[in-house]
Motif scaffolding. Structure first.
Motif, PDB file in Angstrom:
ATOM      1  N   ILE A 573     -36.222  -0.954 -25.054  1.00 50.40           N
ATOM      2  CA  ILE A 573     -36.537  -0.920 -23.614  1.00 50.40           C
ATOM      3  C   ILE A 573     -37.756  -0.029 -23.429  1.00 50.40           C
ATOM      4  O   ILE A 573     -37.735   1.147 -23.805  1.00 50.40           O
ATOM      5  CB  ILE A 573     -35.353  -0.355 -22.792  1.00 50.40           C
ATOM      6  CG1 ILE A 573     -34.104  -1.214 -22.992  1.00 50.40           C
ATOM      7  CG2 ILE A 573     -35.723  -0.300 -21.312  1.00 50.40           C
ATOM      8  CD1 ILE A 573     -32.853  -0.632 -22.350  1.00 50.40           C
ATOM      9  N   VAL A 574     -38.801  -0.590 -22.857  1.00 50.76           N
ATOM     10  CA  VAL A 574     -40.021   0.172 -22.583  1.00 50.76           C
ATOM     11  C   VAL A 574     -39.968   0.630 -21.131  1.00 50.76           C
ATOM     12  O   VAL A 574     -39.958  -0.189 -20.207  1.00 50.76           O
ATOM     13  CB  VAL A 574     -41.278  -0.672 -22.857  1.00 50.76           C
ATOM     14  CG1 VAL A 574     -42.533   0.111 -22.476  1.00 50.76           C
ATOM     15  CG2 VAL A 574     -41.335  -1.074 -24.329  1.00 50.76           C
ATOM     16  N   ALA A 575     -39.916   1.941 -20.941  1.00 47.36           N
ATOM     17  CA  ALA A 575     -39.798   2.524 -19.599  1.00 47.36           C
ATOM     18  C   ALA A 575     -40.914   3.538 -19.382  1.00 47.36           C
ATOM     19  O   ALA A 575     -40.688   4.646 -18.897  1.00 47.36           O
ATOM     20  CB  ALA A 575     -38.423   3.169 -19.421  1.00 47.36           C
ATOM     21  N   PRO A 703     -40.496  -2.885  -8.552  1.00 50.50           N
ATOM     22  CA  PRO A 703     -40.460  -2.579  -9.987  1.00 50.50           C
ATOM     23  C   PRO A 703     -40.518  -3.838 -10.848  1.00 50.50           C
ATOM     24  O   PRO A 703     -40.271  -4.960 -10.376  1.00 50.50           O
ATOM     25  CB  PRO A 703     -39.112  -1.865 -10.159  1.00 50.50           C
ATOM     26  CG  PRO A 703     -38.731  -1.404  -8.797  1.00 50.50           C
ATOM     27  CD  PRO A 703     -39.294  -2.403  -7.843  1.00 50.50           C
ATOM     28  N   LEU A 704     -40.828  -3.642 -12.109  1.00 50.85           N
ATOM     29  CA  LEU A 704     -40.721  -4.679 -13.126  1.00 50.85           C
ATOM     30  C   LEU A 704     -39.528  -4.300 -13.993  1.00 50.85           C
ATOM     31  O   LEU A 704     -39.557  -3.277 -14.686  1.00 50.85           O
ATOM     32  CB  LEU A 704     -41.984  -4.753 -13.984  1.00 50.85           C
ATOM     33  CG  LEU A 704     -43.317  -4.970 -13.251  1.00 50.85           C
ATOM     34  CD1 LEU A 704     -44.477  -4.921 -14.233  1.00 50.85           C
ATOM     35  CD2 LEU A 704     -43.314  -6.298 -12.509  1.00 50.85           C
ATOM     36  N   ALA A 705     -38.486  -5.098 -13.955  1.00 52.21           N
ATOM     37  CA  ALA A 705     -37.259  -4.743 -14.670  1.00 52.21           C
ATOM     38  C   ALA A 705     -36.599  -6.009 -15.184  1.00 52.21           C
ATOM     39  O   ALA A 705     -36.290  -6.919 -14.410  1.00 52.21           O
ATOM     40  CB  ALA A 705     -36.297  -3.980 -13.762  1.00 52.21           C
ATOM     41  N   GLY A 706     -36.384  -6.048 -16.502  1.00 53.68           N
ATOM     42  CA  GLY A 706     -35.750  -7.208 -17.096  1.00 53.68           C
ATOM     43  C   GLY A 706     -36.353  -7.540 -18.441  1.00 53.68           C
ATOM     44  O   GLY A 706     -37.012  -6.710 -19.070  1.00 53.68           O
ATOM     45  N   TRP A 741     -37.329  -5.284 -23.527  1.00 54.42           N
ATOM     46  CA  TRP A 741     -36.993  -5.165 -22.105  1.00 54.42           C
ATOM     47  C   TRP A 741     -37.936  -4.173 -21.439  1.00 54.42           C
ATOM     48  O   TRP A 741     -38.554  -3.330 -22.105  1.00 54.42           O
ATOM     49  CB  TRP A 741     -35.544  -4.680 -21.937  1.00 54.42           C
ATOM     50  CG  TRP A 741     -34.565  -5.538 -22.656  1.00 54.42           C
ATOM     51  CD1 TRP A 741     -34.234  -5.488 -23.984  1.00 54.42           C
ATOM     52  CD2 TRP A 741     -33.791  -6.606 -22.102  1.00 54.42           C
ATOM     53  NE1 TRP A 741     -33.302  -6.445 -24.291  1.00 54.42           N
ATOM     54  CE2 TRP A 741     -33.009  -7.149 -23.152  1.00 54.42           C
ATOM     55  CE3 TRP A 741     -33.675  -7.146 -20.826  1.00 54.42           C
ATOM     56  CZ2 TRP A 741     -32.125  -8.208 -22.961  1.00 54.42           C
ATOM     57  CZ3 TRP A 741     -32.783  -8.201 -20.635  1.00 54.42           C
ATOM     58  CH2 TRP A 741     -32.033  -8.726 -21.684  1.00 54.42           C
ATOM     59  N   LEU A 742     -37.989  -4.244 -20.107  1.00 53.78           N
ATOM     60  CA  LEU A 742     -38.908  -3.392 -19.347  1.00 53.78           C
ATOM     61  C   LEU A 742     -38.218  -2.774 -18.140  1.00 53.78           C
ATOM     62  O   LEU A 742     -37.403  -3.417 -17.466  1.00 53.78           O
ATOM     63  CB  LEU A 742     -40.091  -4.214 -18.826  1.00 53.78           C
ATOM     64  CG  LEU A 742     -41.185  -4.564 -19.832  1.00 53.78           C
ATOM     65  CD1 LEU A 742     -41.933  -5.791 -19.361  1.00 53.78           C
ATOM     66  CD2 LEU A 742     -42.131  -3.393 -19.978  1.00 53.78           C
ATOM     67  N   SER A 763     -26.643  -4.528 -18.012  1.00 53.19           N
ATOM     68  CA  SER A 763     -25.755  -5.678 -17.803  1.00 53.19           C
ATOM     69  C   SER A 763     -26.316  -6.924 -18.460  1.00 53.19           C
ATOM     70  O   SER A 763     -25.573  -7.707 -19.069  1.00 53.19           O
ATOM     71  CB  SER A 763     -25.557  -5.915 -16.296  1.00 53.19           C
ATOM     72  OG  SER A 763     -24.922  -4.804 -15.690  1.00 53.19           O
ATOM     73  N   GLN A 764     -27.629  -7.149 -18.340  1.00 60.04           N
ATOM     74  CA  GLN A 764     -28.249  -8.304 -18.981  1.00 60.04           C
ATOM     75  C   GLN A 764     -28.126  -8.208 -20.501  1.00 60.04           C
ATOM     76  O   GLN A 764     -27.798  -9.188 -21.180  1.00 60.04           O
ATOM     77  CB  GLN A 764     -29.716  -8.399 -18.574  1.00 60.04           C
ATOM     78  CG  GLN A 764     -29.940  -8.798 -17.119  1.00 60.04           C
ATOM     79  CD  GLN A 764     -31.400  -8.716 -16.714  1.00 60.04           C
ATOM     80  OE1 GLN A 764     -32.115  -7.791 -17.111  1.00 60.04           O
ATOM     81  NE2 GLN A 764     -31.852  -9.664 -15.918  1.00 60.04           N
TER      82      GLN A 764
END
Length: 794
Positions: A573-575, A703-706, A741-742, A763-764
């Motif tokens: 996950i890139v955050a 946001p960009l999330a997923g 993921w982002l 959850s995804q």
């Protein structure tokens, strides 16, 4: 029985404005239903008690025609964002009765026994809980929450019978929620479930349309979908293992027991899903059969001679397996199919926007190792959400947790909602409610945050009119948002205010750095301080080989640090919040770094006694939080912040401090005057400090999330849309970089949006029902701007 959903359709006025990030594809023709799935309704129910569940029938099909192909969710418009009508009750001691339906929620004499017989035993929950070994949670779906008795009994049974590492996830719909006090009164009849009822009542949300995620236990998640049953289930993302088909008697509330409801249930069921209901009414049996369920009559409870239970028929189960990327053969246990890790069979509801379909989750085990790159609020909340699920997490940052944009002393937990409903406003309101529950669960003593509320002032005529339009378009509960006069605002803030505004009681402020450090210390998280220079998929070559799999069939990612060391993980996950730090596969993301400078004035203990104090956060052009008190008796006033896109200067500037003071003086002149009088110096000249950081924003400010899209493949797959975005939509789901993921672009509201986005990604990744409606998950999709660029030939 004990619950009250309704399938009455919501009116069109007040629905969401179109998502500005997506092209207009409203004229695209829907294809005919899948013929194989449609064949599922060619069998009819067996009336004899104990009939074999999946045996095909030779009698004519049901007289009830399906509203869609069996196993496919109905396409129902998103309902208006508004408060819901709460349950109207009369009481017989602790037993409530719905006055407008003339029916009881449960019998005070045998309601508990009926719940156990009808829903728990008829769905074989004891056996299924005992044998549950999957890393994903077992999922129960319920068509009416009512008092929650069914769910609390199921939760109690789960805790008593399931393995210690198993998890339970409940999705329950309710159109007319009770008030928290009524819920507490109804559940007081059963003291032995008090340990589950207490957190339910404590977290009980306001009666507003949407998905509300709660935690009954560290292993039990409850998603309350407030709204019409069909409308809510039609936008559920997730697969249900067992259904509690409950509601008021069909004779009291026939609208609830509709073909659309049964179709929605089938459309979000896993291939092995079962159901049970207390009624055996003929039109209910026929409706379930038309939707793809087979049923059998079994003895009812007490004086009820019969009830029905059953499962999906074989053709519908196979159709659901195909849509979910699962092996359809019963012997496989419906295991995930490898080729669906990047793409899945295109769901009919996504034919207009096929790129938004998320990839089927890769198999997750308790040995799965996930790395989170970035230890600000986006990264630490992702790490905490996964660690809470028992996933091994390595949190990586070049600095300590809570640095850069997440390193301020105080941060506002607030939203600014658009006058007309749009996906961004729906998201922000859902995120605010979620973050408040999450913080209360994480830190009930409020050492890391404060439930002070937030005042949003109308300091101009334009803003006053905008707020009035918002209130006219959104009849929301006062517990969420309420208009206030200048005098009411003054009372709330504890200082004279000359402007009207809006008050958000569930908002407040957080201690950003301390919160990030607390999250990073969650058991199951290992923090690694390192600067990551590159990421790549193991075995990567040219082009599409970027998603190659290792020998064990699971995609893995390799992270290369600046000192030459490498780390291999199953998922990444890139955050990160700044575009310059994004690794190569994500360089296409349209992030804009925005410079912000906050001002702080710390006052020594001996000088703090006479200072004016605010009781709530106040927002206008900027924001100011209540003074933060420190252990030594000193206090710090924080306010700001400037907003400067394309500004790379990292020095603290006196001009920016002057701008922050000017904004504060304009919004709260009485407070500033009192502060200056107490301090004996102008605020501009006080002993101040500043802090500079950059927050990342997207072009549409959401946001960009997923899952991370495969940008090169998208440009190839959807190239035809550059010539006709309405009719030339390729019917293939979007390709994604497997295991990447982002969570980024949270802007100035990261402490509001990041926790919910973290829960969404967790959850995804873990194959759970999502904490947001399908449309809002699509709104957050990191590839949404990429499609616009393709359409506009950029």
């Amino acid at each position: 029985m004990n619950d009250r959903p309704s399938s009455t359709r919501q009116p069109a006025p007040g629905q969401s404005a179109p998502d500005p990030s997506a092209p207009d594809l409203s004229t695209f023709d829907q294809p005919a239903p899948d013929q194989a799935a449609a064949s599922a309704r060619k069998t009819s129910p067996q009336d004899t008690p104990g009939t074999a569940a999946r045996k095909p029938a030779t009698t004519p099909p049901s007289a009830i025609e399906p509203v869609t192909a069996p196993g496919v969710v109905p396409n129902v418009p998103l309902a208006p964002l508004a408060a819901l009508e709460e349950a109207q009750l009369e009481w017989d001691d602790t037993a409530p009765q719905a006055t407008d339906y003339g029916d009881v929620y449960f019998s005070i004499h045998d309601g508990r026994a009926e719940t156990v017989h009808v829903f728990l035993d008829s769905n074989r929950l004891s056996e299924r809980f005992r044998d549950w070994r999957e890393a994903r949670p077992f999922v129960i779906g319920e068509t009416g929450f009512g008092t929650g008795l069914n769910i609390l009994c199921a939760a109690q049974r789960f805790l008593a019978t399931a393995p210690a590492e198993a998890r339970l996830h409940v999705v329950s719909v309710e159109k007319h929620p009770m008030q928290a006090a009524d819920l507490e009164r109804a559940l007081s009849a059963w003291p032995d479930i008090a340990s589950l009822a207490k957190p339910l009542v404590a977290q009980w949300p306001s009666a507003v349309l949407g998905v509300h995620r709660l935690w009954l236990d560290e292993r039990i998640t409850l998603d309350l979908h407030f709204g019409d049953a069909v409308e809510r289930l039609s936008r559920l993302e997730g697969g249900v293992d067992a259904w509690f088909l409950d509601g008021f008697s069909p004779s009291k509330n026939p609208e609830m027991w509709s073909p659309e409801l049964f179709a929605a249930m089938a459309g979000v069921s896993r291939p092995t899903a079962t159901f049970a209901t207390f009624t055996a009414a003929g039109f209910v049996r026929r409706g379930l059969r038309a939707a793809g369920f087979v049923w059998r009559k079994v003895p009812g409870h007490g004086m009820k001679r019969e009830m029905i239970c059953g499962e999906l028929d074989e053709p519908t189960a196979a159709a659901r397996a195909a849509l979910m990327g699962l092996d359809a053969s019963p012997a496989s246990g419906h295991a995930p199919v490898k080729e669906h890790a990047v793409r899945g069979a295109l769901h009919p509801l996504r034919r207009e926007q096929p790129w938004t379909q998320p990839p089927q989750p890769a198999p997750i085990s308790r040995e799965t190792h996930v790395a989170v790159l970035g230890a600000g609020i986006a990264g630490t909340s992702c790490a905490e959400a996964l660690a809470r699920r028992g996933v091994q997490v390595t949190l990586i940052d070049a600095e300590a947790p809570g640095a850069r944009a997440s390193g301020n002393r105080q941060g506002a937990l607030y939203v600014k909602l658009a006058a007309e409903t749009n996906p961004a406003s729906r998201l922000q309101l859902a995120a605010l409610q979620y973050s408040r529950r999450w913080l209360a669960s994480l830190d009930p003593e409020q050492t890391l945050w404060s439930a002070s509320g937030v005042l949003q002032l109308a300091t101009s005529e334009r803003e006053r009119k905008r707020q009035q339009r918002f209130l006219g378009n959104h009849p929301l509960p006062e517990a969420l948002i309420t208009p206030v006069s200048a005098s009411e605002a003054s009372r709330i803030a504890g200082s004279e205010i000359t402007f009207d505004g809006l008050f958000y009681p569930v908002a407040g402020w957080v201690r950003p750095k301390a919160l990030c450090q607390h999250l990073a210390a969650t058991p199951g998280i290992r923090f690694l301080q390192a600067r990551i220079e590159a990421i790549q998929s193991l075995g990567a070559g040219e082009g599409r080989e970027e998603g190659a799999e290792t020998d064990n069939g699971v995609p893995r990612w390799q992270l290369e640090a600046s000192d030459g060391h490498c780390l291999e993980v199953d998922q990444l996950i890139v955050a990160l919040g700044e575009q310059t730090h994004l690794p190569a596969p994500l360089a296409h993301l349209p992030l804009q770094p925005i410079r912000g400078q906050v001002s702080e004035i710390t006052v020594a203990p001996e000088q703090a006694a006479g200072l004016p104090m605010l009781d709530s956060v106040v927002c206008a052009g900027g924001y100011v939080s209540p003074c933060q008190r420190h252990a030594d008796g000193s206090v710090t006033l924080s306010f700001g912040a400037t907003f400067a896109p394309r500004d790379e200067d990292d020095s603290v500037r006196e001009a920016d401090h002057a701008a922050n003071v000017a904004e504060l003086r304009s919004a709260l002149p009485a407070f500033v005057a009192a502060w200056e009088q107490s301090r004996g110096v102008r605020l501009e000249d006080d002993a101040w400090q500043g802090r500079v950081a950059w927050r990342a924003a997207s072009p549409d400010k959401s946001p960009l999330a997923g899952p991370a899209p495969d940008a090169a493949q998208w440009r190839e797959d959807y190239a035809a849309m550059a010539f006709d975005a309405k009719k030339r939509v390729p019917q293939s789901s979007g390709a994604h970089l497997p295991g990447l993921w982002l969570s980024t672009a949270h802007g100035s509201r990261g402490f509001t949006t990041a926790p919910l986005c973290a829960e969404l990604i967790a959850s995804q990744l873990c194959g759970e029902p999502l904490p947001l409606e399908r449309e809002l998950a699509e709104h957050l999709h990191p590839g949404r701007r990429l499609i616009r660029d393709i359409v506009q030939r950029r």
